[in-house]
Design a protein around this motif. Sequence first.
Motif, PDB file in Angstrom:
ATOM      1  N   LEU A 122       0.825  -1.209   0.000  1.00 47.18           N
ATOM      2  CA  LEU A 122       0.000   0.000   0.000  1.00 47.18           C
ATOM      3  C   LEU A 122       0.861   1.262   0.000  1.00 47.18           C
ATOM      4  O   LEU A 122       0.618   2.192  -0.778  1.00 47.18           O
ATOM      5  N   LEU A 123       1.886   1.301   0.850  1.00 47.07           N
ATOM      6  CA  LEU A 123       2.749   2.475   0.911  1.00 47.07           C
ATOM      7  C   LEU A 123       3.480   2.686  -0.415  1.00 47.07           C
ATOM      8  O   LEU A 123       3.574   3.820  -0.904  1.00 47.07           O
ATOM      9  N   ASN A 124       3.974   1.604  -1.026  1.00 53.65           N
ATOM     10  CA  ASN A 124       4.641   1.749  -2.317  1.00 53.65           C
ATOM     11  C   ASN A 124       3.676   2.234  -3.393  1.00 53.65           C
ATOM     12  O   ASN A 124       4.056   3.039  -4.252  1.00 53.65           O
ATOM     13  N   LEU A 125       2.433   1.775  -3.353  1.00 58.21           N
ATOM     14  CA  LEU A 125       1.462   2.242  -4.341  1.00 58.21           C
ATOM     15  C   LEU A 125       1.130   3.720  -4.132  1.00 58.21           C
ATOM     16  O   LEU A 125       0.952   4.458  -5.101  1.00 58.21           O
ATOM     17  N   LEU A 126       1.069   4.150  -2.865  1.00 59.07           N
ATOM     18  CA  LEU A 126       0.873   5.580  -2.590  1.00 59.07           C
ATOM     19  C   LEU A 126       2.058   6.402  -3.095  1.00 59.07           C
ATOM     20  O   LEU A 126       1.871   7.447  -3.733  1.00 59.07           O
ATOM     21  N   TYR A 127       3.271   5.936  -2.813  1.00 56.85           N
ATOM     22  CA  TYR A 127       4.470   6.634  -3.302  1.00 56.85           C
ATOM     23  C   TYR A 127       4.482   6.664  -4.834  1.00 56.85           C
ATOM     24  O   TYR A 127       4.808   7.679  -5.441  1.00 56.85           O
ATOM     25  N   LEU A 128       4.149   5.523  -5.441  1.00 51.39           N
ATOM     26  CA  LEU A 128       4.148   5.424  -6.906  1.00 51.39           C
ATOM     27  C   LEU A 128       3.148   6.408  -7.510  1.00 51.39           C
ATOM     28  O   LEU A 128       3.447   7.086  -8.489  1.00 51.39           O
ATOM     29  N   THR A 129       1.974   6.499  -6.906  1.00 55.18           N
ATOM     30  CA  THR A 129       0.947   7.417  -7.406  1.00 55.18           C
ATOM     31  C   THR A 129       1.387   8.871  -7.265  1.00 55.18           C
ATOM     32  O   THR A 129       1.232   9.666  -8.186  1.00 55.18           O
ATOM     33  N   LEU A 130       1.931   9.210  -6.101  1.00 54.00           N
ATOM     34  CA  LEU A 130       2.394  10.586  -5.895  1.00 54.00           C
ATOM     35  C   LEU A 130       3.509  10.944  -6.870  1.00 54.00           C
ATOM     36  O   LEU A 130       3.525  12.028  -7.441  1.00 54.00           O
ATOM     37  N   MET A 131       4.440  10.028  -7.069  1.00 54.33           N
ATOM     38  CA  MET A 131       5.629  10.299  -7.882  1.00 54.33           C
ATOM     39  C   MET A 131       5.513   9.729  -9.299  1.00 54.33           C
ATOM     40  O   MET A 131       6.506   9.336  -9.895  1.00 54.33           O
ATOM     41  N   ILE A 132       4.309   9.698  -9.843  1.00 57.89           N
ATOM     42  CA  ILE A 132       4.052   9.047 -11.122  1.00 57.89           C
ATOM     43  C   ILE A 132       4.907   9.618 -12.268  1.00 57.89           C
ATOM     44  O   ILE A 132       5.175   8.948 -13.243  1.00 57.89           O
ATOM     45  N   HIS A 133       5.391  10.836 -12.120  1.00 61.27           N
ATOM     46  CA  HIS A 133       6.162  11.472 -13.196  1.00 61.27           C
ATOM     47  C   HIS A 133       7.667  11.341 -13.017  1.00 61.27           C
ATOM     48  O   HIS A 133       8.427  11.824 -13.848  1.00 61.27           O
ATOM     49  N   ASP A 134       8.116  10.698 -11.954  1.00 58.01           N
ATOM     50  CA  ASP A 134       9.546  10.540 -11.672  1.00 58.01           C
ATOM     51  C   ASP A 134       9.944   9.099 -11.972  1.00 58.01           C
ATOM     52  O   ASP A 134       9.604   8.180 -11.231  1.00 58.01           O
ATOM     53  N   TRP A 135      10.688   8.890 -13.065  1.00 57.49           N
ATOM     54  CA  TRP A 135      11.020   7.539 -13.515  1.00 57.49           C
ATOM     55  C   TRP A 135      11.797   6.751 -12.481  1.00 57.49           C
ATOM     56  O   TRP A 135      11.576   5.550 -12.300  1.00 57.49           O
TER      57      TRP A 135
END
Length: 150
Positions: A102-115
């Motif tokens: 869940l935390l990684n998915l939240l981080y991934l969503t927030l940082m969706i533009h950072d490869w």
Amino acid sequence: MQTIWLDGAEWLAVLRIGLGLWWLESWRHKDRRGWFERGTGIAWAADIAGKHRWGVVRTGFQRVVAPRPKLIAYVVVYAELALGLGLVTGFLTPVALAAGLLLNLLYLTLMIHDWAEQGQNAMMALISLVALFAMAWQTWSLDAAFGLFL
């Protein structure tokens, strides 16, 4: 299943422990003083959320994080520590794996533009998913020693 050197359950334990070490490293390198005293982590996330192209991210951040930045800073920092310790020791492993996913998915969503962030969080989420569904707490874990989640 044939494997080299270790059996399948042991390799899954290696994967679980490696993910735990990754979380511990994430916790170790954080400037906790900056996060707790100056609010640097939440301010950085607020800047990213404020410019996010998805309205749900901006709105969610404003409703959940912005009103309680100090609390969320402590939650984020100590969640990473708890995830790392739980996965390395194999204690409450399915809980740690689900929370980490869940935390990684939240981080991934927030940082969706950072490869770079996308790669790290996508791989950590994938490892969490594999370890969760393969029940990677069966070997080399406190959960196995205590007979939990079997």
